[in-house]
Design an enzyme around this catalytic site. Sequence first.
Site, PDB file in Angstrom:
ATOM      1  N   GLY A 109      -1.570  -1.230  17.178  1.00  0.00           N
ATOM      2  CA  GLY A 109      -0.742  -1.270  15.971  1.00  0.00           C
ATOM      3  C   GLY A 109      -0.385   0.134  15.515  1.00  0.00           C
ATOM      4  O   GLY A 109      -1.131   1.095  15.775  1.00  0.00           O
TER       5      GLY A 109
ATOM      6  N   GLY B 225     -12.725  -8.811  10.362  1.00  0.00           N
ATOM      7  CA  GLY B 225     -12.614  -7.729   9.383  1.00  0.00           C
ATOM      8  C   GLY B 225     -13.341  -7.969   8.062  1.00  0.00           C
ATOM      9  O   GLY B 225     -13.126  -7.223   7.099  1.00  0.00           O
TER      10      GLY B 225
ATOM     11  N   LYS C 203       0.824  -1.220   0.000  1.00  0.00           N
ATOM     12  CA  LYS C 203       0.000   0.000   0.000  1.00  0.00           C
ATOM     13  C   LYS C 203       0.857   1.269   0.000  1.00  0.00           C
ATOM     14  O   LYS C 203       0.454   2.295  -0.541  1.00  0.00           O
ATOM     15  CB  LYS C 203      -0.949  -0.010   1.201  1.00  0.00           C
ATOM     16  CG  LYS C 203      -2.015  -1.076   1.056  1.00  0.00           C
ATOM     17  CD  LYS C 203      -3.015  -1.046   2.178  1.00  0.00           C
ATOM     18  CE  LYS C 203      -3.901  -2.270   2.075  1.00  0.00           C
ATOM     19  NZ  LYS C 203      -4.927  -2.338   3.102  1.00  0.00           N
TER      20      LYS C 203
HETATM   21  P1  ATR Z   1       0.378  -3.612   8.152  1.00  0.00           P
HETATM   22  O1  ATR Z   1       0.361  -2.990   6.820  1.00  0.00           O
HETATM   23  O2  ATR Z   1      -0.357  -4.921   8.260  1.00  0.00           O
HETATM   24  O3  ATR Z   1      -0.011  -2.681   9.235  1.00  0.00           O
HETATM   25  P2  ATR Z   1       3.075  -3.248   9.062  1.00  0.00           P
HETATM   26  O4  ATR Z   1       3.112  -1.865   8.550  1.00  0.00           O
HETATM   27  O5  ATR Z   1       4.278  -4.131   8.930  1.00  0.00           O
HETATM   28  O6  ATR Z   1       1.899  -4.068   8.371  1.00  0.00           O
HETATM   29  O7  ATR Z   1       2.647  -3.185  10.605  1.00  0.00           O
HETATM   30  C1  ATR Z   1       2.435  -4.332  11.379  1.00  0.00           C
HETATM   31  C2  ATR Z   1       1.939  -3.920  12.741  1.00  0.00           C
HETATM   32  O8  ATR Z   1       1.625  -5.084  13.481  1.00  0.00           O
HETATM   33  C3  ATR Z   1       2.980  -3.157  13.543  1.00  0.00           C
HETATM   34  O9  ATR Z   1       2.315  -2.260  14.394  1.00  0.00           O
HETATM   35  C4  ATR Z   1       3.643  -4.283  14.313  1.00  0.00           C
HETATM   36  O10 ATR Z   1       4.256  -3.864  15.488  1.00  0.00           O
HETATM   37  P3  ATR Z   1       5.759  -3.255  15.459  1.00  0.00           P
HETATM   38  O11 ATR Z   1       5.578  -1.828  15.037  1.00  0.00           O
HETATM   39  O12 ATR Z   1       6.229  -3.397  16.844  1.00  0.00           O
HETATM   40  O13 ATR Z   1       6.516  -4.075  14.473  1.00  0.00           O
HETATM   41  C5  ATR Z   1       2.431  -5.126  14.653  1.00  0.00           C
HETATM   42  N1  ATR Z   1       2.775  -6.520  14.959  1.00  0.00           N
HETATM   43  C6  ATR Z   1       3.234  -7.439  14.084  1.00  0.00           C
HETATM   44  N2  ATR Z   1       3.414  -8.619  14.724  1.00  0.00           N
HETATM   45  C7  ATR Z   1       3.061  -8.436  16.007  1.00  0.00           C
HETATM   46  C8  ATR Z   1       3.029  -9.270  17.164  1.00  0.00           C
HETATM   47  N3  ATR Z   1       3.403 -10.549  17.106  1.00  0.00           N
HETATM   48  N4  ATR Z   1       2.605  -8.738  18.317  1.00  0.00           N
HETATM   49  C9  ATR Z   1       2.231  -7.452  18.392  1.00  0.00           C
HETATM   50  N5  ATR Z   1       2.257  -6.599  17.350  1.00  0.00           N
HETATM   51  C10 ATR Z   1       2.655  -7.090  16.163  1.00  0.00           C
END
Ligand code: ATR
Length: 482
Positions: A338, A453, A278
């Site tokens: 997030g 979702g 995106k």
């Molecule tokens: P997306 O487009 O799906 O939002 P992204 O930009 O990579 O993908 O963001 C992923 C989000 O999920 C982030 O907020 C990430 O936390 P970090 O900023 O600490 O990386 C969160 N996330 C991914 N795996 C996670 C986990 N196992 N537990 C908690 N948060 C998680």
Amino acid sequence: MPTFNTIAEIKGVEKPDEYVILSAHFDSWDGGQGTTDNGTGTLVMMEAMRVLKKFYPKPKRTIMVGHWGSEEQGLNGSRAFVEDFPTIVENTQAVFNQDNGTGRVVNISGQGFLNSYDYLSDWLSAVPKDVSKHIETDFPGNPGSGGTDHASFVAAGVPAFNLSALDWAYWNYTWHTNLDTYDKIVFDDLKNNVIGSIHAGWKGAMAGIIENTIKKYAVVGHPIEHSKSPQIHQSFADEFGMQLIYERIDIALGTFSKQVIAMKKEGYFGLNVTIPYKRDAFKICNQLSEKSKLTESVNTISFNGEDFIGDSTDGVGLVKDLIAKKVTLRDCSILLLGAGGAANGVMYDLIAQKPKKLHIFNRTYDKAKLMQKKWEILAKNNNVNITALEFLGLDNTNYDLVINATSSGLVEGAMPMASEYFIPETMYYDMTYGFETPFMKASKAKGAKTFDGMGMLIEQAAESFFIWHKLKPNTTNTFKIL
Ligand code: ATR
């Protein structure tokens, strides 16, 4: 017995290999002189060509006139032309055929071409009112299956239209009889038709190409097999009786821009973009909606000429789904989990709903803090208290709504918020769909209202569909299908 077509043309200046064809037939049954069937048709088209040559000698596309032989015996001349000259046929913008009688043109059907309304209406707008006021149109109409020569072209997919004329006792008096003679000509009506044909031919030669192809769209991402967007868009299209192609295409990491540019060249009209592209989509677009500028995220690309137009419909999708689920967002307190693309992508629309509190919690605090900074001004303007939380605790998890916008659901057993913080009074919404995440399980275990979702997915698709087709689908039907 050999039969012949008589063809003439005024060569186009800019696009000589593209055509507009004026059409009529030269043959008739033995009996009279064949005046109304179809001397008057050929007379109109010859006169239209004479005037066009004299006053508009340099059309953009080539204007051709076809006087077909052996129409009476089965459209033989026009059918043979379509078979013998596939390159011309492929590059024909429009065919206007005049056949029945000596009357003025009173009806034009769109022949089932979905976009015929736009084009024919545009062309007719150039015809003087005195001529066009007699003409009724029927859109999209049904494809002609025989009867006269435009049908040979329609069968080959060419936008071909019959200029149906006023009867003047043609069917029951002159048609195929020895009464079909010169004295039956109604010259005033024919003059009308000449004027109409000139304008149709000229406008057709100058205007954009009529779109008789089925439009092609796709959702792109990596991975993409799981995407339900093709089913959703097909079901929206079915609701409007519209034909479209909607594909699911995996784009290998590092090749996004190259692939998208290639798809535009291939003729796709638009793309939906999902994880992880995106932000790449945001970067590739040269025109962006206000929302995509702020969210730095694009999930809907429309190709228009040289332009890549980007929009983000995720936030509206979420808000519309929450409203459908009877969640009151105004003055409510929200915890958003997030701080990645998905979370940022819905911020604009969430803030616009003016919740009282919008708190952000993320595994990496710094990213939540950055996100707070980025949205602070918009939040302030909407009287929304926006705060990035460093820690969660039993005393600060009492929200009306908690939204999981992390990708933790994709990681086995991972939780974006400890299970002891879930309470029965809060509503929990996970943007993930297709399976039950630990987040959903934890909230269900507390007996709290829990949503996945899927609704957001359908609503964001409906918004994309509207951007492309200007039609608002009924999303409740789609839920049933999925
Ligand atoms: P997306 O487009 O799906 O939002 P992204 O930009 O990579 O993908 O963001 C992923 C989000 O999920 C982030 O907020 C990430 O936390 P970090 O900023 O600490 O990386 C969160 N996330 C991914 N795996 C996670 C986990 N196992 N537990 C908690 N948060 C998680």
